[in-house]
Design a protein around this motif. Structure first.
Motif, PDB file in Angstrom:
ATOM      1  N   LEU A  61      10.743 -12.104   0.950  1.00  0.00           N
ATOM      2  CA  LEU A  61      10.111 -13.170   1.723  1.00  0.00           C
ATOM      3  C   LEU A  61      10.996 -14.404   1.700  1.00  0.00           C
ATOM      4  O   LEU A  61      11.295 -14.955   0.633  1.00  0.00           O
ATOM      5  CB  LEU A  61       8.728 -13.492   1.144  1.00  0.00           C
ATOM      6  N   THR A  62      11.427 -14.830   2.885  1.00  0.00           N
ATOM      7  CA  THR A  62      12.284 -16.010   3.022  1.00  0.00           C
ATOM      8  C   THR A  62      11.783 -16.869   4.169  1.00  0.00           C
ATOM      9  O   THR A  62      11.680 -16.387   5.308  1.00  0.00           O
ATOM     10  CB  THR A  62      13.745 -15.614   3.290  1.00  0.00           C
ATOM     11  N   ALA A  63      11.442 -18.115   3.871  1.00  0.00           N
ATOM     12  CA  ALA A  63      10.996 -19.072   4.900  1.00  0.00           C
ATOM     13  C   ALA A  63       9.860 -18.505   5.746  1.00  0.00           C
ATOM     14  O   ALA A  63       9.830 -18.672   6.971  1.00  0.00           O
ATOM     15  CB  ALA A  63      12.164 -19.494   5.777  1.00  0.00           C
ATOM     16  N   GLY A  64       8.955 -17.826   5.113  1.00  0.00           N
ATOM     17  CA  GLY A  64       7.792 -17.307   5.814  1.00  0.00           C
ATOM     18  C   GLY A  64       8.005 -15.988   6.525  1.00  0.00           C
ATOM     19  O   GLY A  64       7.071 -15.475   7.153  1.00  0.00           O
ATOM     20  N   THR A  65       9.198 -15.415   6.477  1.00  0.00           N
ATOM     21  CA  THR A  65       9.486 -14.141   7.140  1.00  0.00           C
ATOM     22  C   THR A  65       9.820 -13.086   6.092  1.00  0.00           C
ATOM     23  O   THR A  65      10.562 -13.344   5.147  1.00  0.00           O
ATOM     24  CB  THR A  65      10.666 -14.282   8.127  1.00  0.00           C
ATOM     25  N   SER A  66       9.249 -11.881   6.260  1.00  0.00           N
ATOM     26  CA  SER A  66       9.533 -10.775   5.351  1.00  0.00           C
ATOM     27  C   SER A  66      10.724  -9.983   5.863  1.00  0.00           C
ATOM     28  O   SER A  66      10.837  -9.703   7.059  1.00  0.00           O
ATOM     29  CB  SER A  66       8.313  -9.858   5.245  1.00  0.00           C
ATOM     30  N   TYR A  67      11.606  -9.585   4.940  1.00  0.00           N
ATOM     31  CA  TYR A  67      12.819  -8.859   5.307  1.00  0.00           C
ATOM     32  C   TYR A  67      12.948  -7.590   4.469  1.00  0.00           C
ATOM     33  O   TYR A  67      12.522  -7.525   3.313  1.00  0.00           O
ATOM     34  CB  TYR A  67      14.064  -9.713   5.030  1.00  0.00           C
TER      35      TYR A  67
ATOM     36  N   SER B  66     -17.389   9.863  -1.180  1.00  0.00           N
ATOM     37  CA  SER B  66     -17.929  10.776  -0.187  1.00  0.00           C
ATOM     38  C   SER B  66     -19.067  10.086   0.569  1.00  0.00           C
ATOM     39  O   SER B  66     -20.052   9.684  -0.052  1.00  0.00           O
ATOM     40  CB  SER B  66     -18.459  12.048  -0.867  1.00  0.00           C
ATOM     41  N   PRO B  67     -18.895   9.932   1.901  1.00  0.00           N
ATOM     42  CA  PRO B  67     -17.703  10.174   2.724  1.00  0.00           C
ATOM     43  C   PRO B  67     -16.564   9.220   2.319  1.00  0.00           C
ATOM     44  O   PRO B  67     -16.818   8.106   1.839  1.00  0.00           O
ATOM     45  CB  PRO B  67     -18.184   9.893   4.140  1.00  0.00           C
ATOM     46  N   ALA B  68     -15.330   9.672   2.549  1.00  0.00           N
ATOM     47  CA  ALA B  68     -14.170   8.875   2.159  1.00  0.00           C
ATOM     48  C   ALA B  68     -14.101   7.573   2.949  1.00  0.00           C
ATOM     49  O   ALA B  68     -14.407   7.529   4.139  1.00  0.00           O
ATOM     50  CB  ALA B  68     -12.897   9.684   2.367  1.00  0.00           C
ATOM     51  N   LEU B  69     -13.685   6.508   2.261  1.00  0.00           N
ATOM     52  CA  LEU B  69     -13.442   5.218   2.903  1.00  0.00           C
ATOM     53  C   LEU B  69     -11.947   5.082   3.162  1.00  0.00           C
ATOM     54  O   LEU B  69     -11.127   5.419   2.305  1.00  0.00           O
ATOM     55  CB  LEU B  69     -13.934   4.080   2.019  1.00  0.00           C
ATOM     56  N   VAL B  70     -11.607   4.578   4.354  1.00  0.00           N
ATOM     57  CA  VAL B  70     -10.210   4.478   4.780  1.00  0.00           C
ATOM     58  C   VAL B  70      -9.936   3.053   5.248  1.00  0.00           C
ATOM     59  O   VAL B  70     -10.753   2.452   5.949  1.00  0.00           O
ATOM     60  CB  VAL B  70      -9.910   5.470   5.923  1.00  0.00           C
ATOM     61  N   ARG B  71      -8.775   2.517   4.844  1.00  0.00           N
ATOM     62  CA  ARG B  71      -8.366   1.197   5.316  1.00  0.00           C
ATOM     63  C   ARG B  71      -6.935   1.269   5.858  1.00  0.00           C
ATOM     64  O   ARG B  71      -6.060   1.876   5.245  1.00  0.00           O
ATOM     65  CB  ARG B  71      -8.433   0.154   4.203  1.00  0.00           C
ATOM     66  N   ASN B  72      -6.713   0.660   7.020  1.00  0.00           N
ATOM     67  CA  ASN B  72      -5.385   0.495   7.592  1.00  0.00           C
ATOM     68  C   ASN B  72      -4.961  -0.963   7.459  1.00  0.00           C
ATOM     69  O   ASN B  72      -5.726  -1.864   7.822  1.00  0.00           O
ATOM     70  CB  ASN B  72      -5.375   0.881   9.072  1.00  0.00           C
ATOM     71  N   GLN B  73      -3.745  -1.188   6.968  1.00  0.00           N
ATOM     72  CA  GLN B  73      -3.232  -2.544   6.824  1.00  0.00           C
ATOM     73  C   GLN B  73      -1.843  -2.643   7.440  1.00  0.00           C
ATOM     74  O   GLN B  73      -1.026  -1.721   7.307  1.00  0.00           O
ATOM     75  CB  GLN B  73      -3.185  -2.941   5.345  1.00  0.00           C
ATOM     76  N   ASP B  74      -1.588  -3.746   8.124  1.00  0.00           N
ATOM     77  CA  ASP B  74      -0.316  -3.972   8.821  1.00  0.00           C
ATOM     78  C   ASP B  74       0.592  -4.903   8.030  1.00  0.00           C
ATOM     79  O   ASP B  74       0.133  -5.918   7.476  1.00  0.00           O
ATOM     80  CB  ASP B  74      -0.561  -4.595  10.196  1.00  0.00           C
ATOM     81  N   PHE B  75       1.879  -4.556   8.013  1.00  0.00           N
ATOM     82  CA  PHE B  75       2.898  -5.387   7.382  1.00  0.00           C
ATOM     83  C   PHE B  75       4.106  -5.437   8.320  1.00  0.00           C
ATOM     84  O   PHE B  75       4.657  -4.390   8.675  1.00  0.00           O
ATOM     85  CB  PHE B  75       3.319  -4.809   6.027  1.00  0.00           C
ATOM     86  N   ALA B  76       4.500  -6.638   8.735  1.00  0.00           N
ATOM     87  CA  ALA B  76       5.664  -6.799   9.616  1.00  0.00           C
ATOM     88  C   ALA B  76       6.863  -7.280   8.799  1.00  0.00           C
ATOM     89  O   ALA B  76       6.714  -8.030   7.828  1.00  0.00           O
ATOM     90  CB  ALA B  76       5.350  -7.805  10.722  1.00  0.00           C
ATOM     91  N   PHE B  77       8.038  -6.796   9.178  1.00  0.00           N
ATOM     92  CA  PHE B  77       9.256  -7.229   8.498  1.00  0.00           C
ATOM     93  C   PHE B  77      10.424  -7.199   9.481  1.00  0.00           C
ATOM     94  O   PHE B  77      10.397  -6.503  10.493  1.00  0.00           O
ATOM     95  CB  PHE B  77       9.555  -6.333   7.291  1.00  0.00           C
ATOM     96  N   ARG B  78      11.439  -7.962   9.151  1.00  0.00           N
ATOM     97  CA  ARG B  78      12.677  -7.987   9.942  1.00  0.00           C
ATOM     98  C   ARG B  78      13.757  -7.243   9.158  1.00  0.00           C
ATOM     99  O   ARG B  78      13.921  -7.443   7.961  1.00  0.00           O
ATOM    100  CB  ARG B  78      13.114  -9.427  10.226  1.00  0.00           C
ATOM    101  N   TYR B  79      14.504  -6.401   9.872  1.00  0.00           N
ATOM    102  CA  TYR B  79      15.520  -5.583   9.222  1.00  0.00           C
ATOM    103  C   TYR B  79      16.862  -6.319   9.281  1.00  0.00           C
ATOM    104  O   TYR B  79      17.289  -6.797  10.335  1.00  0.00           O
ATOM    105  CB  TYR B  79      15.642  -4.230   9.886  1.00  0.00           C
ATOM    106  N   ASP B  80      17.544  -6.399   8.134  1.00  0.00           N
ATOM    107  CA  ASP B  80      18.786  -7.160   8.033  1.00  0.00           C
ATOM    108  C   ASP B  80      19.843  -6.278   7.365  1.00  0.00           C
ATOM    109  O   ASP B  80      19.663  -5.836   6.222  1.00  0.00           O
ATOM    110  CB  ASP B  80      18.537  -8.419   7.196  1.00  0.00           C
ATOM    111  N   VAL B  81      20.942  -6.023   8.071  1.00  0.00           N
ATOM    112  CA  VAL B  81      22.003  -5.185   7.513  1.00  0.00           C
ATOM    113  C   VAL B  81      23.292  -5.984   7.245  1.00  0.00           C
ATOM    114  O   VAL B  81      24.314  -5.412   6.899  1.00  0.00           O
ATOM    115  CB  VAL B  81      22.330  -3.995   8.443  1.00  0.00           C
ATOM    116  N   ILE B  82      23.231  -7.290   7.419  1.00  0.00           N
ATOM    117  CA  ILE B  82      24.414  -8.110   7.169  1.00  0.00           C
ATOM    118  C   ILE B  82      24.580  -8.328   5.669  1.00  0.00           C
ATOM    119  O   ILE B  82      23.655  -8.765   4.980  1.00  0.00           O
ATOM    120  CB  ILE B  82      24.308  -9.472   7.896  1.00  0.00           C
TER     121      ILE B  82
END
Length: 267
Positions: free
Chosen positions: A145-151, A250-266
């Motif tokens: 996490l850098t300056a509010g952006t995940s990498y 039972s019945p199974a409980l399921v949760r979906n969660q979103d995570f955004a990131f920027r890819y950096d290869v430099i």
């Protein structure tokens, strides 16, 4: 004239079995309690009086209060519906169950000769049930996490995270990754070969390579390498990862969660 009358003598108590839910179950909901009942004696030369009714109690173990149909209080036997085939069920007026709370359910039968069942056996006509009403949660722990952006940078070859559920515990952790961070409704989800499938397509959600099955309430650590297509990822592009966790309730409980990131290869 002599009047003659006959009668059946029945001093045997009937028996009851709870068939659902199972003893020791962890439930996320409960819409019915079911079982069987039988009156005795039940032999070729002796006939029983027959089942009159089946009743049950629901006791909250945290304070020993009983469900009375609309609130909690003293001991209350609740009515059930019975059939001529030896089956009974309770589908209405069930308790307001709490998360992470346990309950004791006891069922009894009485017959038409007024014999009432009074001896109960665990896993037969008395069971305990615990409730897990909250879906599991997950987190990704190796984002930078850098300056509010995940990498993610070029040195990262897997997605690592944690998952938590109690009291049922984690059963399955799956990961999906998309090259379009703005939308779920396109065909940008990685399918094992390319970013080209819809979210619901086969192979998009991929099970984690490992996760530590710790005790309920303790974080499970997981790692996903299959969902991380490094050779297809572009420098500076933002991706979306979905983590789908399923618990053992039972019945199974399921949760979906979103995570955004920027890819950096430099380097």
């Amino acid at each position: 004239t002599t009047d003659i009358s006959t009668f059946v003598y029945d001093n045997d108590k009937p028996s009851t079995t709870i068939t659902g839910p199972l003893h020791g179950a962890i439930r996320s909901s409960l819409v019915q309690i079911t079982g069987t009942m039988q009156d005795f004696p039940n032999t070729s030369d002796r006939s029983p009086a027959g089942i009159h009714r089946v009743e049950l109690t629901i006791q909250r173990l945290s304070d020993s209060q009983y469900w009375r149909g609309s609130d909690w209080g003293g001991l209350t036997w609740l009515s059930t519906s019975t059939s001529g085939s030896g089956i009974w069920e309770k589908t209405t007026g069930l308790a307001n169950f709490d998360h992470n709370a346990s309950y004791w359910i006891v069922a009894r039968s009485s017959d038409k000769a007024n014999n009432v069942e009074s001896v109960f056996d665990v896993e037969v006509d008395s069971i305990s049930v615990t409730f897990d009403l909250w879906a599991p949660t997950a987190a990704i722990s190796n984002l930078y996490l850098t300056a509010g952006t995940s990498y993610y940078n070029f040195s990262v070859s897997s997605i690592v995270g944690t998952a938590l559920d109690s009291p049922a515990d984690i059963n399955l952790i799956e990961v999906a990754i998309s090259s379009n961070s703005a939308s779920d409704g396109d065909t940008a989800w990685y399918n094992g070969t390319a970013f080209g499938s819809a979210l619901g397509a086969a192979g998009v959600y991929r099970s984690t390579a490992t996760f530590t099955d710790n005790a309920p309430g303790a974080n499970d650590l997981w790692t996903s390498t299959l969902a991380f297509p490094l050779s297809l990822m572009e420098h500076g592009k933002t991706y979306k990862t979905k983590v789908r966790t399923t618990d053992k309730a039972s019945p199974a409980l399921v949760r979906n969660q979103d995570f955004a990131f920027r890819y950096d290869v430099i380097h």
